[in-house]
Design an enzyme around this catalytic site. Structure first.
Site, PDB file in Angstrom:
ATOM      1  N   HIS A 112       0.710   0.011   0.733  1.00  0.00           N
ATOM      2  CA  HIS A 112       0.295  -1.073  -0.152  1.00  0.00           C
ATOM      3  C   HIS A 112       0.744  -0.819  -1.589  1.00  0.00           C
ATOM      4  CE1 HIS A 112      -3.419   1.405  -1.020  1.00  0.00           C
ATOM      5  NE2 HIS A 112      -3.285   0.846  -2.206  1.00  0.00           N
ATOM      6  N   GLN A 117      -9.130   3.038  -8.205  1.00  0.00           N
ATOM      7  CA  GLN A 117      -7.907   2.316  -8.518  1.00  0.00           C
ATOM      8  C   GLN A 117      -6.976   3.189  -9.362  1.00  0.00           C
ATOM      9  OE1 GLN A 117     -10.826   0.394  -8.188  1.00  0.00           O
ATOM     10  NE2 GLN A 117      -9.847  -0.265  -6.308  1.00  0.00           N
ATOM     11  N   GLY A 118      -5.712   3.257  -8.945  1.00  0.00           N
ATOM     12  CA  GLY A 118      -4.738   4.111  -9.604  1.00  0.00           C
ATOM     13  C   GLY A 118      -4.496   5.401  -8.844  1.00  0.00           C
ATOM     14  N   ASP A 119      -5.397   5.713  -7.872  1.00  0.00           N
ATOM     15  CA  ASP A 119      -5.233   6.920  -7.054  1.00  0.00           C
ATOM     16  C   ASP A 119      -4.527   6.625  -5.730  1.00  0.00           C
ATOM     17  OD1 ASP A 119      -6.512   8.751  -8.796  1.00  0.00           O
ATOM     18  OD2 ASP A 119      -8.466   8.021  -8.139  1.00  0.00           O
ATOM     19  N   SER A 120      -4.378   5.345  -5.380  1.00  0.00           N
ATOM     20  CA  SER A 120      -3.734   4.971  -4.125  1.00  0.00           C
ATOM     21  C   SER A 120      -2.437   5.731  -3.913  1.00  0.00           C
ATOM     22  CB  SER A 120      -3.414   3.473  -4.116  1.00  0.00           C
ATOM     23  OG  SER A 120      -4.525   2.708  -3.779  1.00  0.00           O
ATOM     24  N   ASP A 168      -1.198   2.379   6.634  1.00  0.00           N
ATOM     25  CA  ASP A 168      -0.934   2.295   5.190  1.00  0.00           C
ATOM     26  C   ASP A 168      -0.187   3.539   4.715  1.00  0.00           C
ATOM     27  OD1 ASP A 168      -0.977   1.392   2.597  1.00  0.00           O
ATOM     28  OD2 ASP A 168      -3.100   1.863   2.246  1.00  0.00           O
TER      29      ASP A 168
END
Length: 261
Positions: free
Chosen positions: A75, A213-216, A121
């Site tokens: 993603h 958010q931002g660690d994906s 993913d």
């Protein structure tokens, strides 16, 4: 960038991927973590949107698996072209230092499902020039195919993601330790949302420590072995809402067939 259609669809079900939304890319950090040095986690990279080489914005994390390849979440790369991305390795600061590489190829899992929840993913990124190995740049160890990890084992998440849900934080690398759980245990927290064999969950029942958010795309590692890839969850660090990760051992053969690693 985070796609609005996916964003609002996930919010409708109380779930969200842990890719940075655009306004958070300027202030990315992990929740409940502590400072980490790049020497401790030399496989950690920042995947960044590149605007003509003038502005680079952190979007997701990733892990070096060889001199030419990085593994991240699908993603994160969805709808992005190789020319729109760069990878920064070898620096604890996402905005400076280290080795910056352009991207020559993106391979997303063919069965990646951007639905709710995200499945398969995982994506591979080939860099245009090999990384130069040293104390700050080195590949992570990949697990054996379908290798199991015992429930209760602690893994370490690293990244530059938000320090609170919807919040901002430091531009330096952080780490946090979280316990792994079985998929049956995880299903109890996400009733009605399929926890597939390609997923692994980790977190505290009380919340407080998590990726965000931002660690994906970043790593969940156990003693230096890449166990998971940050994928999705119900908010960040919420009680009874563990983080969900792509289970790397499940995709080990797919990684090998596409990279030779």
């Amino acid at each position: 960038m985070f796609r609005p259609v996916i964003f609002f669809a996930l919010l409708a079900c109380g779930l969200a991927s842990k890719k940075s939304v655009f306004f958070n890319k300027f202030n990315p950090k992990i929740i409940g973590g502590s400072a980490a040095s790049i020497e401790e986690f030399p496989y950690m990279v920042s995947l960044q949107l590149d605007f003509l080489g003038i502005i680079r914005l952190h979007m997701c994390g990733g892990s070096i698996i060889s001199q030419n390849w990085v593994v991240t979440a699908a993603h994160c790369t969805e709808d992005e072209s190789p020319s729109s991305l760069v990878v920064r390795a070898g620096s604890a600061r996402e905005a400076s230092g280290g080795q910056v590489r352009s991207v020559s190829q993106i391979i997303e899992h063919p069965n990646f499902d951007q639905g709710i929840p995200l499945d398969n993913d995982i994506a591979l990124i080939r860099v245009s020039q090999p990384f130069v190995y040293g104390t700050t740049v080195h590949p992570v160890v990949l697990p054996a195919a379908n290798a199991a990890v015992a429930s209760g084992t602690y893994g370490v998440i690293t990244g530059w993601g938000a320090t609170s849900q919807g919040g901002s934080g430091s531009a330096t690398l952080l780490q946090v330790s979280v316990p792994l759980m079985t998929n049956n245990q995880c299903t109890q927290y996400y009733a009605g949302n399929r926890i597939s064999n390609g997923m692994i969950c980790a977190g505290y029942q009380a919340g407080g420590k998590d990726s965000c958010q931002g660690d994906s795309g970043g790593p969940l590692a156990v003693e230096g072995v890449l166990v998971g890839i940050v994928s999705w969850g119900a908010g960040c660090a919420q009680p009874n809402a563990p983080g969900v990760y792509a289970r790397v051992a499940f995709y080990r053969q797919w990684i090998s067939s596409n990279t030779g690693i």
